[in-house]
Design a protein around this motif. Sequence first.
Motif, PDB file in Angstrom:
ATOM      1  N   UNK A  46       1.122  -1.222  -0.176  1.00  0.00           N
ATOM      2  CA  UNK A  46      -0.140   0.398   0.151  1.00  0.00           C
ATOM      3  C   UNK A  46       0.820   1.493   0.074  1.00  0.00           C
ATOM      4  N   UNK A  47       0.673   1.681  -1.258  1.00  0.00           N
ATOM      5  CA  UNK A  47       1.848   2.927  -1.449  1.00  0.00           C
ATOM      6  C   UNK A  47       0.578   4.487  -0.449  1.00  0.00           C
ATOM      7  N   UNK A  48       1.033   5.216   0.395  1.00  0.00           N
ATOM      8  CA  UNK A  48       0.753   5.960   0.900  1.00  0.00           C
ATOM      9  C   UNK A  48       0.960   7.926   0.712  1.00  0.00           C
ATOM     10  N   UNK A  49       0.021   8.037   0.363  1.00  0.00           N
ATOM     11  CA  UNK A  49       0.430   9.395   0.421  1.00  0.00           C
ATOM     12  C   UNK A  49      -0.337  10.584   1.408  1.00  0.00           C
ATOM     13  N   UNK A  50       0.119  11.107   2.610  1.00  0.00           N
ATOM     14  CA  UNK A  50      -0.426  12.012   3.339  1.00  0.00           C
ATOM     15  C   UNK A  50      -0.127  13.582   3.221  1.00  0.00           C
ATOM     16  N   UNK A  51      -0.641  14.624   2.903  1.00  0.00           N
ATOM     17  CA  UNK A  51      -0.528  15.693   2.590  1.00  0.00           C
ATOM     18  C   UNK A  51      -1.086  16.956   4.239  1.00  0.00           C
ATOM     19  N   UNK A  52      -0.066  17.573   4.619  1.00  0.00           N
ATOM     20  CA  UNK A  52      -0.938  18.552   5.211  1.00  0.00           C
ATOM     21  C   UNK A  52      -1.106  19.868   4.669  1.00  0.00           C
ATOM     22  N   UNK A  53      -2.537  19.941   4.144  1.00  0.00           N
ATOM     23  CA  UNK A  53      -3.376  20.980   3.528  1.00  0.00           C
ATOM     24  C   UNK A  53      -3.205  22.376   4.662  1.00  0.00           C
ATOM     25  N   UNK A 110       3.224  20.434   2.117  1.00  0.00           N
ATOM     26  CA  UNK A 110       3.904  19.095   1.755  1.00  0.00           C
ATOM     27  C   UNK A 110       3.595  17.868   1.924  1.00  0.00           C
ATOM     28  N   UNK A 111       3.659  16.984   0.876  1.00  0.00           N
ATOM     29  CA  UNK A 111       2.931  15.747   0.824  1.00  0.00           C
ATOM     30  C   UNK A 111       4.497  14.494   1.465  1.00  0.00           C
ATOM     31  N   UNK A 112       3.621  13.718   2.266  1.00  0.00           N
ATOM     32  CA  UNK A 112       4.383  12.454   2.681  1.00  0.00           C
ATOM     33  C   UNK A 112       4.097  11.432   1.740  1.00  0.00           C
ATOM     34  N   UNK A 113       5.235  10.306   0.720  1.00  0.00           N
ATOM     35  CA  UNK A 113       4.255   9.484   0.345  1.00  0.00           C
ATOM     36  C   UNK A 113       6.042   7.986   1.105  1.00  0.00           C
ATOM     37  N   UNK A 114       4.951   7.417   1.351  1.00  0.00           N
ATOM     38  CA  UNK A 114       5.862   5.895   1.871  1.00  0.00           C
ATOM     39  C   UNK A 114       4.686   4.463   1.881  1.00  0.00           C
ATOM     40  N   UNK A 145      -4.341   9.679   0.902  1.00  0.00           N
ATOM     41  CA  UNK A 145      -4.527   8.995   0.125  1.00  0.00           C
ATOM     42  C   UNK A 145      -3.861   7.019  -0.304  1.00  0.00           C
ATOM     43  N   UNK A 146      -4.538   5.445   0.142  1.00  0.00           N
ATOM     44  CA  UNK A 146      -4.316   5.196   0.221  1.00  0.00           C
ATOM     45  C   UNK A 146      -4.528   3.954  -1.093  1.00  0.00           C
ATOM     46  N   UNK A 147      -3.707   3.610  -1.774  1.00  0.00           N
ATOM     47  CA  UNK A 147      -3.235   2.968  -2.859  1.00  0.00           C
ATOM     48  C   UNK A 147      -2.696   1.945  -3.010  1.00  0.00           C
ATOM     49  N   UNK A 148      -4.191   0.229  -2.651  1.00  0.00           N
ATOM     50  CA  UNK A 148      -3.270  -0.343  -2.126  1.00  0.00           C
ATOM     51  C   UNK A 148      -2.653  -1.220  -4.348  1.00  0.00           C
ATOM     52  N   UNK A 149      -1.466  -1.715  -4.494  1.00  0.00           N
ATOM     53  CA  UNK A 149      -0.797  -2.051  -5.580  1.00  0.00           C
ATOM     54  C   UNK A 149       0.114  -3.343  -5.697  1.00  0.00           C
ATOM     55  N   UNK A 150      -0.050  -3.474  -7.005  1.00  0.00           N
ATOM     56  CA  UNK A 150       1.235  -4.467  -6.866  1.00  0.00           C
ATOM     57  C   UNK A 150       1.855  -3.746  -8.030  1.00  0.00           C
ATOM     58  N   UNK A 160      -8.274   8.807   2.497  1.00  0.00           N
ATOM     59  CA  UNK A 160      -8.686   8.686   3.748  1.00  0.00           C
ATOM     60  C   UNK A 160      -9.267   9.967   4.104  1.00  0.00           C
ATOM     61  N   UNK A 161     -10.654   8.760   5.053  1.00  0.00           N
ATOM     62  CA  UNK A 161     -11.706   9.728   5.620  1.00  0.00           C
ATOM     63  C   UNK A 161     -11.592  10.194   7.440  1.00  0.00           C
ATOM     64  N   UNK A 162     -12.236  11.413   6.518  1.00  0.00           N
ATOM     65  CA  UNK A 162     -12.997  12.933   6.030  1.00  0.00           C
ATOM     66  C   UNK A 162     -11.823  12.893   5.735  1.00  0.00           C
TER      67      UNK A 162
END
Lengths: 183, 325
Positions: A46-53, A110-114, A145-150, A160-162
């Motif tokens: 799962x590739x996560x992206x988390x942003x400070x908006x 900024x956006x964190x990707x992990x 966002x959470x991106x379940x990927x191969x 990601x909610x809300x």
Amino acid sequence: MSRLLRVFLLSSVLVGVAMGNAWGQEAANQRAIFAVFLNNEGPVDTALSISNTLAAPLDIGEVLATSFANTQGTLEFYLWDHDGNMTFYETGPESPGVGLSEQGTLGPGQTYRVLLSEILRAADHLGSFAGYGWIIANFDGVQGTANVTDFSGFTQTTVLKPDMGSLFFVDSASAGLPLVSPN
Amino acid sequence: MTFRKDPGGMKLSLTGSVETLRIFPSLGWKAGMNFFLFLALFSNLASTARLPDLEEAVQCYWDYLLQRQKSRALEFVLPESRDHFLSRREPFFRSWRLLQLEAKSNRDYVVTTSVERLMLGSYYNWKVREHWFLRDGRWRVQINDSVAERRRHWQRSTPIRPRQGVLDVLPASLRIHFLSRRPEAALIIRNGLDEEVEVVEVNYDATSFDLVRRPRVVASGRSGKITLRYQGRETKKNLTGRVDLLLRWGSKEKSFSIPVQYNYLSPGARALLGLTREEADRLAPADRLTPRMTPPGEEETKSPPGSSPQDWGHPPLDRPDKENR
């Protein structure tokens, strides 16, 4: 946005924070977002992206970037796997992924990707993971966002909610569920 | 062109308007320049002659992919790339065209093609750049591990490096979380100075912490780590302390005092788990935790402004009358 309306909105937020809001007694400067499904079994991760908006266009930004707002902070991951066991991790200087400062914080805009697998490794979680998670931001506006990927052609994305603007609060221009601790 | 031996070497004669060249064991600069110009012209002609072979290989490769004949396209893939080629999934495309052949050397070309690819219900032109190599008389394409390539965009590629001329310690404050599987935290000494730094003293509360790792020196341009482990004797949460460091290089010294929060449970964690301060203090490591975020009951609190339709000028929702259905 007119000056009068901006003053009204800021005053409302100030009153809300000073008097406590409907959720409880202690307003924490933290926001939570929920990941419905996280998985890293087999070839999938799962590739996560988390942003400070908290960097936004003029009018929205003036409401968000008030003097009492936390604009930068670390991220805390609370992950529950399929049998209900919890794994915890807070970002720091040696965190995996891309986008954090050298202190492990995420700044406005900024956006964190992990990858989930890397968070689990940093948290000393053994084995694979299938479950859900809460991500708590130590700042006042978070989206992700959470991106379940191969990584070979299959990707399933969930926001990601809300997500931003979906809550009927005065400060709904920010994102994430405001957290209030019981006393 | 004729060749004639003479005691000084070999004389090369050319007819026509071309000046006679003398090639001797020690070349004069003029002859040397002419010789190298000749070599450059020859090699350029040779590589240009190979381009039709390359274009033909690229044509066959992409035509096979277009016809979904991956097994036949495989013969144009380098042997070491074949596993990656077989494991990758090509998106559907309906046409392609060659854009550019860019020579890296006479045996190595970067080939750019434009592919009309199906994405999100429409066709878009998509540029594809691939390396082609001439080996054993045949042009073949290199295919990288696309999975690893895509994953690396989500992975940090370089560790945090010391800043030039700066000696500092990260982070500004330490947290050892109650919920972490390993109750440890690390200080990172970044030595951006031109000489090595000695870790003279590390002062901490030995009744609460163990010093797991401590470097004696940190080399110039490198980082060193000091790791503290909390012994876990207290039940009370959110305790505070300090770690003091003394670092020395040459005749200079610098001290750092880092605040530490240990057995730490953040306000957000308490909110997520629905714990009061007293409940949090009684929490034990073996306790099973589940999120308990519940909104307050309607009779207890006033709804926040803007949370009901009436606040926005809409009429209240009508509930259907069950008896009249």
